[in-house]
Design a protein around this motif. Sequence first.
Motif, PDB file in Angstrom:
ATOM      1  N   GLU A   1       0.856  -1.191   0.000  1.00  0.00           N
ATOM      2  CA  GLU A   1       0.000   0.000   0.000  1.00  0.00           C
ATOM      3  C   GLU A   1       0.890   1.237   0.000  1.00  0.00           C
ATOM      4  O   GLU A   1       2.075   1.162   0.314  1.00  0.00           O
ATOM      5  CB  GLU A   1      -0.887   0.044   1.260  1.00  0.00           C
ATOM      6  N   GLY A   2       0.271   2.376  -0.312  1.00  0.00           N
ATOM      7  CA  GLY A   2       0.940   3.670  -0.180  1.00  0.00           C
ATOM      8  C   GLY A   2       2.220   3.750  -0.989  1.00  0.00           C
ATOM      9  O   GLY A   2       2.234   3.437  -2.181  1.00  0.00           O
ATOM     10  N   ASN A   3       3.306   4.114  -0.315  1.00  0.00           N
ATOM     11  CA  ASN A   3       4.569   4.314  -1.033  1.00  0.00           C
ATOM     12  C   ASN A   3       5.301   3.011  -1.351  1.00  0.00           C
ATOM     13  O   ASN A   3       6.378   3.018  -1.909  1.00  0.00           O
ATOM     14  CB  ASN A   3       5.470   5.267  -0.238  1.00  0.00           C
ATOM     15  N   ARG A   4       4.708   1.893  -0.983  1.00  0.00           N
ATOM     16  CA  ARG A   4       5.198   0.560  -1.359  1.00  0.00           C
ATOM     17  C   ARG A   4       6.677   0.342  -1.032  1.00  0.00           C
ATOM     18  O   ARG A   4       7.450  -0.166  -1.828  1.00  0.00           O
ATOM     19  CB  ARG A   4       4.941   0.293  -2.843  1.00  0.00           C
ATOM     20  N   ILE A   5       7.033   0.745   0.153  1.00  0.00           N
ATOM     21  CA  ILE A   5       8.404   0.515   0.601  1.00  0.00           C
ATOM     22  C   ILE A   5       8.489  -0.891   1.190  1.00  0.00           C
ATOM     23  O   ILE A   5       7.604  -1.312   1.927  1.00  0.00           O
ATOM     24  CB  ILE A   5       8.811   1.566   1.668  1.00  0.00           C
TER      25      ILE A   5
END
Length: 197
Positions: A91-95
Amino acid sequence: QGDVNATSVYSEKIRENFPLCAKNLMGGLKANRHLRYQARQQLSFFLKGIGMSVDDALQFWSDAFTSGGNMTTEKFNKEYRYNFRHNYGLEGNRINYKPWDCRTILSKPRPSRGEFHGCPYRDWNVDKLTLELSQGMNLTPAQVTSVLDSVQRTEYTVACTKVFEITHGGSTSVEVNDQTHISHPNLYYERSRQFQK
Ligand code: SF4
């Protein structure tokens, strides 16, 4: 790896390899059927590091949070699912977050009452730690003293490494050097698994 799933994580075979910080988090989760943010992050990354898949993680956290009937699955899905998927980089910035090492854990704000993140060698009071070392882990009084010496010198990872050495092979000399020093909870787990085999 590959053998840590939402159910097996509770087995003795897996849990006996956990360092004290992970045991503490599992204990807090069981007692409260919930963990606050820092503890969720610390345990979630640790479990990811020992090979728990994202599907098993969602199952594990959902089961743990909803088991007492305090929380519905709908609420879990609405409020927490994103957080755990985010931790797996979905999810999100996929870090692709790495499990926290001891230094990172020790750099976070200390746990207040009702919180379970952090390092027990730093955060538990002497009485509680002594009880765990002597009765929970069966250390001799001399071994307890040796561990507490390191705690007093604020060498928490050294204290933890001593515990590892003592409880894996029962060595009476508790030399900690560059080769044996454990500075990551996941390293503690990996070494312990190796020892089991
Ligand atoms: Fe966990 Fe590291 Fe503390 Fe050991 S020294 S209990 S691995 S945070």
